[in-house]
Enzyme design. Structure first.
Site, PDB file in Angstrom:
ATOM      1  N   THR A  29      74.037  43.166  15.849  1.00 40.03           N
ATOM      2  CA  THR A  29      74.320  43.167  17.288  1.00 40.03           C
ATOM      3  C   THR A  29      73.611  44.284  18.050  1.00 40.03           C
ATOM      4  OG1 THR A  29      76.332  44.454  16.892  1.00 40.03           O
ATOM      5  CG2 THR A  29      76.564  42.060  16.991  1.00 40.03           C
ATOM      6  N   GLY A  30      73.076  45.296  17.354  1.00 42.21           N
ATOM      7  CA  GLY A  30      72.397  46.407  18.019  1.00 42.21           C
ATOM      8  C   GLY A  30      70.987  46.029  18.452  1.00 42.21           C
ATOM      9  N   ARG A  61      66.120  58.190   3.239  1.00 42.57           N
ATOM     10  CA  ARG A  61      64.686  58.503   3.307  1.00 42.57           C
ATOM     11  C   ARG A  61      64.273  59.624   2.356  1.00 42.57           C
ATOM     12  NH1 ARG A  61      64.001  58.020   9.830  1.00 42.57           N
ATOM     13  NH2 ARG A  61      64.172  55.750   9.932  1.00 42.57           N
ATOM     14  N   CYS A  89      60.488  55.958  13.374  1.00 44.67           N
ATOM     15  CA  CYS A  89      59.642  55.171  14.270  1.00 44.67           C
ATOM     16  C   CYS A  89      58.510  55.992  14.895  1.00 44.67           C
ATOM     17  CB  CYS A  89      60.481  54.504  15.356  1.00 44.67           C
ATOM     18  SG  CYS A  89      61.495  55.637  16.331  1.00 44.67           S
ATOM     19  N   SER A  95      63.977  52.989  24.209  1.00 41.90           N
ATOM     20  CA  SER A  95      64.463  52.001  23.245  1.00 41.90           C
ATOM     21  C   SER A  95      64.612  52.608  21.860  1.00 41.90           C
ATOM     22  CB  SER A  95      63.543  50.785  23.192  1.00 41.90           C
ATOM     23  OG  SER A  95      62.211  51.170  22.885  1.00 41.90           O
ATOM     24  N   GLY A  96      63.937  53.734  21.611  1.00 42.03           N
ATOM     25  CA  GLY A  96      64.121  54.448  20.350  1.00 42.03           C
ATOM     26  C   GLY A  96      65.527  54.988  20.201  1.00 42.03           C
ATOM     27  N   LYS A 102      62.388  65.376  11.083  1.00 45.77           N
ATOM     28  CA  LYS A 102      61.850  64.153  10.475  1.00 45.77           C
ATOM     29  C   LYS A 102      60.329  64.101  10.631  1.00 45.77           C
ATOM     30  CE  LYS A 102      65.995  61.499  11.726  1.00 45.77           C
ATOM     31  NZ  LYS A 102      66.512  60.448  12.634  1.00 45.77           N
ATOM     32  N   HIS A 151      55.982  54.567  21.602  1.00 44.70           N
ATOM     33  CA  HIS A 151      55.963  56.019  21.369  1.00 44.70           C
ATOM     34  C   HIS A 151      54.511  56.503  21.390  1.00 44.70           C
ATOM     35  CE1 HIS A 151      60.119  55.893  20.683  1.00 44.70           C
ATOM     36  NE2 HIS A 151      60.189  56.079  19.382  1.00 44.70           N
ATOM     37  N   THR A 182      59.870  49.617  18.513  1.00 53.95           N
ATOM     38  CA  THR A 182      60.846  48.690  17.942  1.00 53.95           C
ATOM     39  C   THR A 182      60.177  47.557  17.161  1.00 53.95           C
ATOM     40  OG1 THR A 182      61.037  47.217  19.867  1.00 53.95           O
ATOM     41  CG2 THR A 182      62.466  49.167  19.808  1.00 53.95           C
TER      42      THR A 182
END
Length: 362
Positions: free
Chosen positions: A12-13, A117, A157, A186-187, A212, A250, A336
């Protein structure tokens, strides 16, 4: 060709929604179940989605599928699926346990999340860059005592906007990298409607993002030894990450020093000629041309260039000498698509091509 049955965990995300748009007509994967939080469980997918984030409507084939509970229905989901995509928003320790539980239920997990990760025997893959790390899955399965189950993850991302551009240049001996990423809303799973504070603004902090950006490339450039991935010890990377008022895409401003400084022509040639396993294997989601270089001074731009090769290409431009480092350039990727769901789908295609994911025996 017989399709593999797939589940989407966290359907749903925003990333889950993107998965469904990518999978609705996929030639290899057939979505058979959708899962989300307990508050969504039992509802049809169209009822469970609080906000649909894309101009393309909810695919009709998924609209009336009943949503299952990510955790409580795990055994049912694992029995239905040849593997699952995971894009769940939950605390990292709980997410780690959840992904292990699916893997131990003999259901491979292709994860968009960060929880595993840095688990040493979990491959963190950019398919064109470090496909050889998939061999660590055999060691992971031994540790988990599974025959089919394992976890494979995609990287953060924002890395997609500069690590693929640095990778073909490693032959020149990269010593130091400084990068500043300008990351789309959107990230954060947001839109302009749900993030009004970004209007006419830049937010100079994204929690955990700089760590990261500095550490994940070293695992990607590491080597499999003794059943785990040993991260590389160089180059030194310094990163700053900003949230900017851009919907998707990005951008990275990257500065690089080399042991053996290449010419501008050598760098552009290395980018244009570079391809990886997805191109050699002609995987469905792979861009034909992985890296696109722009000569124009004002490119790449998110609005113009993020959708190159269906959003799966990486763009570069403004390559020029620097007064402190050797060279500097701009990179761009769709966060995305290449950076999230699209990168995970491509990773799954690679895992199928390499026989790590197979059809379950009936």
């Amino acid at each position: 060709m017989v399709k593999l049955d797939v589940g989407v965990i966290g359907a749903t995300g925003m990333v889950g929604q993107r998965f469904l748009l990518l999978l609705k007509d996929h030639p290899l994967f057939n979505v058979v179940c959708l899962a989300a939080s307990p508050s969504s469980a039992g509802k049809s997918y169209k009822e469970a989605v609080k906000k649909w984030n894309f101009s393309e409507p909810v695919p009709e084939k998924f609209a009336d599928i009943p949503v299952l509970d990510t955790d409580a229905d795990r055994q049912k989901i694992a029995s239905m699926c040849d593997f699952v995509f995971c894009a769940v928003n939950m605390p990292k320790d709980k997410l780690k346990e959840l992904e292990y539980a699916y893997a131990k239920s003999e259901c491979p997990v292709v994860s968009n999340n960060s929880a595993h990760r840095f688990t040493p025997d979990v491959p963190m893959i950019i398919p064109e860059v470090n496909a050889e790390h998939l061999e660590v899955i055999n060691f992971q399965r031994k540790r988990l005592e599974t025959k089919r189950g394992f976890i494979a993850v995609k990287s953060n991302c924002s890395l997609q906007s500069y690590v693929p551009l640095l990778h073909p240049l490693r032959k020149f001996g990269i010593k130091e990298v400084a990068v500043c990423t300008y990351q789309a809303i959107s990230g954060a799973g947001r839109t302009f409607e749900t993030m009004p504070e970004i209007s006419d603004n830049i937010i100079p902090y994204i929690g955990g993002e700089e760590e990261k950006s500095q550490q994940e490339p070293l695992k990607i450039w590491g080597a499999v030894h003794g059943g785990e991935i040993i991260p590389a010890t160089s180059p030194t990377i310094s990163a700053q990450c900003l949230r900017v008022p851009v919907s998707d895409g990005h951008t990275a401003a990257c500065f690089v020093s080399f042991e053996n400084k290449p010419t501008k022509g050598q760098i552009i040639k290395a980018w244009k000629e570079y391809s990886g396993e997805p191109q050699k294997l002609k995987l469905h989601s792979a861009p034909g041309q992985f890296i696109h270089y722009f000569d124009e001074d004002d490119r790449p731009q998110p609005r113009l260039d993020r959708n190159l090769e269906h959003g799966m290409a990486v763009s570069a431009g403004r390559l020029r000498e620097d007064s402190v480092f050797d060279w500097k350039f701009i990179g761009l990727s769709h966060n995305t698509l290449r950076g999230a769901a699209g990168g995970a789908v491509l990773l799954a295609e690679l895992l199928v091509a390499k026989n790590y994911i197979t059809k379950k025996e009936v």
